[in-house]
Design an enzyme around this catalytic site. Structure first.
Site, short mmCIF file in Angstrom:
data_model
loop_
_atom_site.label_atom_id
_atom_site.label_comp_id
_atom_site.label_asym_id
_atom_site.label_seq_id
_atom_site.Cartn_x
_atom_site.Cartn_y
_atom_site.Cartn_z
N ARG A 31 46.12 37.82 36.21
CA ARG A 31 46.19 39.22 35.78
C ARG A 31 47.32 39.50 34.79
NH1 ARG A 31 43.81 38.84 40.15
NH2 ARG A 31 45.43 37.30 40.46
N THR A 32 48.52 39.06 35.12
CA THR A 32 49.66 39.46 34.29
C THR A 32 49.49 38.90 32.89
OG1 THR A 32 50.99 39.37 36.29
CG2 THR A 32 52.18 39.51 34.21
N ARG A 79 57.20 34.49 32.51
CA ARG A 79 57.15 34.30 33.97
C ARG A 79 57.77 32.95 34.28
NH1 ARG A 79 52.13 35.22 37.97
NH2 ARG A 79 52.83 37.34 37.56
#
Ligand code: CP
Length: 302
Positions: A51-52, A101
């Site tokens: 998702r991110t 991330r």
């Protein structure tokens, strides 16, 4: 917000948070614009994501920008021993903004100190996930009509859950009452409890949730994250402790909405998906609009 990194949700004031929520609504109304034309965003994912990463990339593409980056550190020169410092210093000469991330807590702050361009933290270990928080806030505002005075129930892995850590700090601006439901091993860390105490925010800790969710406005379910456990036996002990079933929602409030940052494993039974109180897939869609709002604010194009 212009030219500033977003590493922790505390990097944004209440007013700035509200501005992002307002802007996300505008992007939802009109998602295809050329605001990021001629902008390059580096998307560095040292840890897996669906998702991110894809909502960031969708947001960039819909706003006319370009994306470079990697989806797996094993395809980068990290495998040859390149340090995070060198990687960030160099990529900040290529791109206007870096979305990163990384599995290590504090890595995003460290990267922001090395980078010549703003860093947006897309999750750093068990620490923070501030862009998830912005989409969570947008989802709460959309479904409740307000962020103020809500009863927020957080369930599952409250120790390692970075989405929980960021969200509780953001919600603290809006006079919430928190109920934290977790097994003993996954309780919310003391540092967050001290922080809530210092702000005068009410919270209660429980080990069961079946009998108390009738009071909730928001039920924020989380996954027990296997990847954060050093000992697999410890994970096995707690992985199935909380499973939300449709039958448990019978006596809940009409305005209750169930959120989950996703991915889910088995903590929300699939029979909940058709219940109108289930909001987690819409919540994931809101990520595109919230991330459009964050990037265009930091890049100073709105
Ligand atoms: N919510 C979230 O961070 O999901 P991903 O790990 O798929 O990006």
């Amino acid at each position: 917000m212009k030219n500033r990194s977003l590493v922790s949700i505390n990097d944004f004031s209440k007013e700035e948070i509200l501005k992002i929520v307002e802007l996300a609504a505008k992007f939802e109304e009109n998602p295809n614009q050329d605001l990021l034309k001629n902008k390059v965003v580096a998307s560095l994912f040292f840890e897996p994501s669906t998702r991110t990463r894809l909502s960031f990339e969708t947001a960039i593409n819909r706003l006319g920008g370009r994306v470079v980056g990697f989806t797996d550190a094993s395809s980068s020169s990290t495998t040859k021993g390149e340090t995070l410092k060198d990687t960030i210093k160099m990529i900040s000469n290529y791109a206007d903004l870096i979305v990163m991330r990384h599995p290590l807590e504090g890595s995003a702050r460290y990267a922001s100190e090395q980078s010549g361009v703003p860093i947006v933290n897309a999750g750093d270990g068990a620490n923070q996930h501030p862009t998830q928080t912005m989409l969570d806030l947008y989802s709460i505002q959309k479904t409740q009509g307000t962020l103020e005075n809500l009863n927020i129930f957080m369930v599952g892995d409250l120790k390692y859950g970075r989405t929980v850590h960021s969200l509780l700090q953001a919600m603290a601006h809006f006079n919430p009452v928190f109920n934290f439901i977790s097994p003993e091993e996954l309780r919310i860390p003391d540092e967050y409890k001290y922080w809530l105490d210092s702000k005068g925010i009410q919270y209660y800790e429980h080990s069961e949730f079946t009998d108390i969710i009738s009071r909730a406005d928001i039920l924020y379910m989380t996954r027990v994250q296997r990847e954060r456990f050093a000992d697999p036996i410890e994970y096995e002990k707690v992985k199935n402790v909380y499973i939300l079933k449709n039958s448990m929602l019978e006596n809940t409030k009409d305005n209750l909405r169930i959120l989950h940052p996703l991915p889910r494993v088995n903590e929300i039974s699939t029979d909940v998906d058709a219940n109108p109180k289930a909001y987690y897939f819409e919540q994931a869609e809101n990520g595109v609009y919230a991330r459009m709002a964050i990037m265009s604010s930091i890049l100073g194009v709105v």
